[in-house]
Structure formats: C-alpha cells, structure tokens
Design a protein around this motif. Structure first.
Motif, PDB file in Angstrom:
ATOM      1  N   LEU A  33       0.716  -1.157  -0.116  1.00 41.36           N
ATOM      2  CA  LEU A  33       0.007  -0.009   0.132  1.00 41.36           C
ATOM      3  C   LEU A  33       0.951   1.303  -0.141  1.00 41.36           C
ATOM      4  O   LEU A  33       0.194   2.407   0.071  1.00 41.36           O
ATOM      5  CB  LEU A  33      -0.925   0.080   1.414  1.00 41.36           C
ATOM      6  N   TYR A  34       2.175   1.190  -0.119  1.00 39.89           N
ATOM      7  CA  TYR A  34       3.013   2.118   0.067  1.00 39.89           C
ATOM      8  C   TYR A  34       3.493   2.421  -1.241  1.00 39.89           C
ATOM      9  O   TYR A  34       3.953   1.408  -1.986  1.00 39.89           O
ATOM     10  CB  TYR A  34       4.226   1.978   1.052  1.00 39.89           C
ATOM     11  N   ASP A  35       3.752   3.733  -1.864  1.00 38.46           N
ATOM     12  CA  ASP A  35       4.198   3.986  -3.147  1.00 38.46           C
ATOM     13  C   ASP A  35       5.474   4.888  -2.982  1.00 38.46           C
ATOM     14  O   ASP A  35       5.296   6.037  -2.422  1.00 38.46           O
ATOM     15  CB  ASP A  35       3.181   4.801  -3.974  1.00 38.46           C
ATOM     16  N   PRO A  36       6.692   4.178  -3.365  1.00 39.72           N
ATOM     17  CA  PRO A  36       7.940   4.922  -3.062  1.00 39.72           C
ATOM     18  C   PRO A  36       7.992   6.421  -3.857  1.00 39.72           C
ATOM     19  O   PRO A  36       8.585   7.255  -2.987  1.00 39.72           O
ATOM     20  CB  PRO A  36       8.827   4.318  -3.832  1.00 39.72           C
ATOM     21  N   GLN A  37       7.040   6.661  -4.665  1.00 40.47           N
ATOM     22  CA  GLN A  37       7.489   8.103  -5.384  1.00 40.47           C
ATOM     23  C   GLN A  37       6.421   9.203  -4.398  1.00 40.47           C
ATOM     24  O   GLN A  37       6.972  10.189  -4.087  1.00 40.47           O
ATOM     25  CB  GLN A  37       6.537   8.287  -6.723  1.00 40.47           C
ATOM     26  N   LYS A  38       5.671   8.492  -4.048  1.00 43.89           N
ATOM     27  CA  LYS A  38       4.665   9.482  -2.946  1.00 43.89           C
ATOM     28  C   LYS A  38       5.402   9.690  -1.781  1.00 43.89           C
ATOM     29  O   LYS A  38       5.277  10.583  -1.026  1.00 43.89           O
ATOM     30  CB  LYS A  38       3.451   8.725  -3.086  1.00 43.89           C
ATOM     31  N   GLY A  39       6.065   8.511  -1.418  1.00 39.91           N
ATOM     32  CA  GLY A  39       6.902   8.245  -0.172  1.00 39.91           C
ATOM     33  C   GLY A  39       8.013   9.548  -0.222  1.00 39.91           C
ATOM     34  O   GLY A  39       8.062  10.562   0.667  1.00 39.91           O
ATOM     35  N   ALA A  40       8.624   9.643  -1.404  1.00 38.61           N
ATOM     36  CA  ALA A  40       9.673  10.854  -1.583  1.00 38.61           C
ATOM     37  C   ALA A  40       9.059  12.123  -1.353  1.00 38.61           C
ATOM     38  O   ALA A  40       9.598  13.075  -0.898  1.00 38.61           O
ATOM     39  CB  ALA A  40      10.330  10.625  -2.862  1.00 38.61           C
ATOM     40  N   ASP A  41       7.763  12.051  -2.191  1.00 34.12           N
ATOM     41  CA  ASP A  41       7.145  13.734  -2.081  1.00 34.12           C
ATOM     42  C   ASP A  41       6.742  14.241  -0.521  1.00 34.12           C
ATOM     43  O   ASP A  41       6.891  15.100  -0.369  1.00 34.12           O
ATOM     44  CB  ASP A  41       5.768  13.772  -2.946  1.00 34.12           C
TER      45      ASP A  41
END
Lengths: 380, 259
Positions: A33-41
């Motif tokens: 459920l975690y998206d690395p791109q969104k995490g970076a943002d």
C-alpha cells in the motif's frame, strides 16, 4: 514558553478503504500500500515544513521514531535530523526520541547522537523512549525486558558520553569490552535528554530523580491527564527535595488555528479523526504486548479501560476537542487553552504538532504561520 | 479429583495439582498456565501418581530474577526432579511445557523414565510459519487452538473471575519472557536432541494452527527411535479436545515401549 514544531510524517496517500481491511496501520498493514514516489514527495513536504518552522521563529524542530507503520515514516529519525541540520542554523533539533530497548547495542545510539550534536554544533536534544508496544512486534524485541533494557541502555549511553574512554560496560542485557566514543558529544556534559512518555508513574519518578532531572514530555493525552501527569512530576520532584522548573515539563499536542472557530473545526476534522482512528489505533494485543508494562500497571490499565467502556475508532473532532486532546480554535481560544494548562502546571515546553493525519500541506502551512504569528508571541 | 498442593523449589512456592497413585507422572503445562483438571488427567490417575506443577512466574508465584529464559526453566526443573522425582518420573510436556521437557532431557535424564511431547515448542521448520498467539485476540486464539468451534465457543463463553483474569496477565507476561524472541524457539536445541535416549512419544493434532503438524515430523526425525502419533481433527490442545483418546495414547505408550 518555548515552542517546538513536531511532525510524525504520516503517509497521507494511504488508501483508507484498503487500510480498513486490516487490524491496524502498524506492522500488519501490507507495504504494497506504500508508493515510493509518493513517499519521496511526503519527505520533501515534511522536511520543508520543519525547515520553514525555523524561519517562523520556532525554538525547536522535532522528529521521532516508529517502525513498520503508515502512522509515521521515520524508522530512523536521526537520518531526518541530519538533513535538518544541514538546512537550518539556529533552532534546536529534537529527536523525540530514539527507542533504546529496540537496539542490541546502544553504543550505536550514543555514537549517532554524538555525531548529530557535533554536526549541529550543539543544537541536539536527545529523546530517550521505549517505543510503543507495536515496535516490539515489528522489531522482534522481547517486551518483557523493555524496561530493563531501557534503563541499562540509558546508563550505557550517558556513561559513553561522559566517562573518559576506553572503559568496560558490564550489564545484564548489554556488554561492551571497549566503550570509547569518537566523536564525543559537542555539548558538555552531553546533549539534553528528554523523556517523552504516556505518563507511567515509574517513568515520571525516574525522569524526576535528582541525578536525572530530565524534561518529561506528556504526549497525546486528554487535558485533565496532561495536567495530572505534569503535576505528578512536580510532586515527585518535591519528594526528592527540589522544585521542578517549567523547563523540566513539556506537553505535546495536535494544534490547529484558524480565523474562526467554525473554520478551525472544519479544517482540523479530517486530520484529527484520521490521526486517532486510522493511523494511531491499535488493538490491545499490539499496543500493549505482555510485559511492556508491569503486571500491576497492566491490571490497572485494563480496569481503567473497562470502566471507560471506550469503543475503538470512534473519536470525533468534537470528542477530541472536548477532552482537550487536540487544541483547535481561533488564536485567542487556542492561546487561552494553552495558558490554562501552563498556569495549572508551569509547563514551559510546548511541542506543537501542526500537521497531523491526512491534513494537506496547504492547511498545515497556514496553521503554522497563524500559530507562529498569533499564538506563540503572546505566550513567550 | 485432584488435590491442590504446593511444591517448593529454589525458594519458590508454586501450586501443584496432584492425584492418583503408582509410578510418577510429571505434566508440564503450556503457555496458558496451570490446566483445568479434566478427564484427561483423571484417566491418567487410574494407574499413576500425577503431578502438575505450575511453572514459576505463572499464576500467583513470583519467579526469581534468575529465571529469565528457557534454559533457566530447564535448570529449575532439574532441581524440581531432584526434590520430587525420587524413583524417576514419566515426563509429559505440552507446548511450552514440551519445550521445557526436551531441554531438561537433553541436560540430564537420570530421573526420567519416558518422555511424551505434545505439540512442543522449541524447534523450527524453516519455511513453515507458526501462528502468532501474541498478536491474535483472545477470540482468535481460542478459535485457532481447537478444531471444534462449538468447544471454542464454550471456552469463550466462560468469563474468568477477576482473580483468574489477573493470573492470566501474569501467565502471559512469563510466557512472553520465555517465548517471544526467537519466537517459541531455541535455535540450538535441535543440535542437542540426539542426547535424548529415552522412550519418546510425540503427539500432534493434524490441524494445529499454532505449531503445524509438519513440526511433529521434524521432532520425530530429531529424536532417535521416537514415535509420532497424529490425532485427526485435532488442534493444539489434544488433552482438551480429545481428553480420553489422548490419555489412552499416552497410557498405551507407557505400558508398551516405555516399560
């Protein structure tokens, strides 16, 4: 008063419908459920907010540690602290804190804090915590030894900071033939140690002891409990034969300020309710694994819970405001609420959480600006 | 009917259930604590002197600080056997108790005549995960421990008294000390199980959702000449779910190979 700007760095893009299929947002929530791109943002947003806090005049910017959860994206808070040091110049940087019992060699914590203290030329505040119960599921550390490990790790770290090395540390859980820190901490004798806690009497007594006098920080509690715990610390200090100063007391709470009461309530609603119902909630077995508290504290807690008859995940913005767990309102009413607790306890450190739950950057920044211009100056 | 007695070892006083006469059986209980006396124990008392001690740290007993892990428990029970095992005992252990029994037998089996391990903890089959009784709710735990869900419902419908509830908290605390990490495992144990030369029977439910039945096969391979008995439609508590069948399985073994 002194003001800290603190963030948990929650993972806001969480699919709540999916989250609700699982027992908790911790440990068991699939990381698909975690998206690395969104995490970076998310990291960009939160780090920018904390850096901006210095410009707004906050005395301290603060981060903390949690594992395997969408509640907070900082399993290694010292990495964030290191980034913050490079982008700020005067504010204190508080890590509130590192969870001592979770490591198998506390030397690493002594070393990292000494490095951060040096990199920042003495701007570090070192928080010592045990972590919440879920961390013991996440990290595979035995909760039954959590208290013992915390006390022993504390001794080892403070000795590593203050005793000339090399020396030998001989403990029950931790042993090191050579303790000899390079680098040593920048501050003398060592960075201030803060003790965030949910208010266990054992912790309060230990923090207040004359050989410690560590600032004790009440986190996320209803206002009557905040007052009670802070005064417990004061009473303990009196028992030890001294008067606690306001600097030894801290209070961490989600705060939201807007021009009108209605607007503040409406804008804080989603953030506050998601924080307590979706991100923070844990079933009993995860929150309080056996041994995390002493048997007697556990019995007392179970009885209290039964008496309260609290149903899980039913917090509303109104119930949270009514209990004073979140402080929401106009600059005037927020000032009054904070002043009230200050007057009842003498608390000098306010750790304000101005972004919480799913709250957007836009609202968080507006909240920070208004809090800094209309609340902080009046309480200094 | 059993008598509630007290066993003293190492300055610790623990509760002990005892009944019957004949050769001695010592039953080491699982993580949930001193068991209810039921037809399983009653059947064993027909020909045996059955002793069921409560582990130190469980119930109302206060474990000394020196009892911190499974190795300490094994040493404690060697002292127990010196004090109460005159003439030798048939040692039976369930789950956590089975693990302790195996640790004892590796160290010194001079007071042990036979070993019965019912779904013991302590060994791992890599790739076959065990259930997580520390994260399961009370309801999930009971539902996962037995196959017969009517039995699970009956167990759950019984509300413990306040005193019993307090003891359950203490039991979970002590079980956590012993089994949290590595979870229900002593990685070195399997290297030393070859030291067990006793007549050994391993009993496992075919539908054990805590320690899957594949673990039974692993134990059989690790203890030379041991016998594995799989009970059908049975979960993690054979002596609760099938008290008479389980008792008979043990009695036949004690009358045969273990004689």
């Amino acid at each position: 008063m002194k003001f800290a700007c603190f963030t948990l760095m929650p993972y806001r893009p969480l699919d709540m419908a999916e989250r609700n299929k699982h027992r908790s947002a911790w440990v068991m929530l699939p990381n698909s459920l975690y998206d690395p791109q969104k995490g970076a943002d998310e990291y960009d947003s939160y780090i920018n907010q904390l850096v901006y806090a210095e410009k707004l005049g906050f005395d301290i910017i603060a981060v903390n540690e949690h594992h395997q959860t969408a509640y907070g994206m900082m399993p290694a808070p010292n990495l964030i602290a290191s980034a913050l040091i490079q982008r700020t110049t005067t504010c204190k940087i508080a890590v509130l804190g590192r969870a001592l019992p979770l490591v198998n060699n506390p030397m690493t914590i002594a070393e990292e804090f000494a490095m951060l203290d040096t990199l920042s030329r003495g701007r570090l505040i070192a928080g010592f915590v045990r972590g919440i119960g879920t961390e013991y599921h996440a990290m595979g550390i035995n909760p039954a030894f959590s208290h013992e490990r915390y006390l022993e790790a504390h001794d080892m770290i403070v000795q590593a900071w203050t005793r000339p090395g090399p020396f030998e540390f001989e403990g029950e859980h931790y042993n090191n033939r050579y303790v000899n820190l390079w680098p040593r901490p920048y501050q003398t004798p060592h960075p201030p140690i803060w003790v965030p806690s949910q208010g266990s009497s054992e912790t309060i007594r230990w923090a207040a002891a004359p050989e410690h006098k560590y600032p004790f920080l009440v986190t996320f509690a209803a206002q009557d409990l905040v007052v009670r715990y802070l005064n417990m610390y004061r009473d303990q200090a009196k028992e030890f034969g001294y008067e606690a100063s306001g600097e030894q007391l801290g209070w961490a709470a989600p705060i939201y300020v807007a021009e009108t009461e209605e607007r503040a309530r409406a804008e804080a609603k989603a953030g506050a309710e998601s924080l307590f119902n979706d991100y923070l909630y844990n079933p009993w077995e995860m929150l309080l694994p056996p041994g995390y508290m002493s048997v007697s504290s556990m019995k007392a807690t179970i009885k209290m819970r039964k008496a309260l008859g609290s149903r899980p995940r039913t917090h509303t913005i109104d119930s949270l405001m009514e209990s004073g767990t979140v402080i929401v309102g106009t600059p005037k009413t927020v000032r009054e609420q904070i002043a009230k607790v200050r007057d009842q306890t003498g608390v000098d450190n306010l750790v304000s959480m101005l972004q919480f739950g799913v709250m957007s950057d836009e609202l968080a920044l507006r909240n920070m600006e208004l809090f800094a211009s209309e609340v902080m100056p009046h309480l200094r | 009917m059993s008598h509630l007695t007290t066993a003293h070892v190492l300055d610790v006083a623990v509760r002990q259930l005892r009944a019957g006469s004949g050769e001695k059986i010592v039953f080491l209980h699982g993580a949930s604590g001193l068991p209810q006396w039921n037809p399983f124990f009653e059947a064993l008392t027909q020909n045996y002197d059955v002793m069921v001690p409560e582990h130190p740290g469980f119930g109302a007993s206060v474990a000394p600080k020196t009892l911190r892990n499974i190795a300490d428990m094994a040493m404690y029970y060697l002292d127990y056997l010196d004090a109460h095992g005159e003439g030798g005992v048939h040692l039976i252990g369930h789950s956590l108790g089975g693990w302790i029994a195996a640790e004892i037998a590796c160290r010194n089996s001079s007071r042990i005549k036979s070993l019965t391990l019912m779904a013991p903890a302590g060994v791992r089959v890599k790739g076959v995960s065990i259930g997580d009784n520390f994260i399961w709710s009370i309801e999930e735990t009971i539902q996962n421990l037995v196959v017969d869900q009517a039995l699970a419902e009956a167990m759950l419908s019984r509300v413990p008294t306040e005193e019993e509830a307090d003891l359950l908290i203490a039991n979970r605390f002590m079980a956590t000390k012993l089994g949290w990490e590595p979870r229900w495992l002593n990685p070195a144990l399997e290297n030393w199980l070859h030291r067990i030369k006793l007549p050994t029977q391993i009993i496992w439910g075919d539908t054990d959702r805590l320690f899957p039945a594949a673990y039974g096969e692993r134990w059989r391979m690790l203890i030379a000449n041991s016998k594995l008995t799989i009970l059908e439609r049975c979960g993690h508590l054979p002596h609760v779910e099938y008290p008479l069948v389980t008792a008979q399985t043990i009695i036949s073994f004690l009358n045969g190979a273990a004689k």
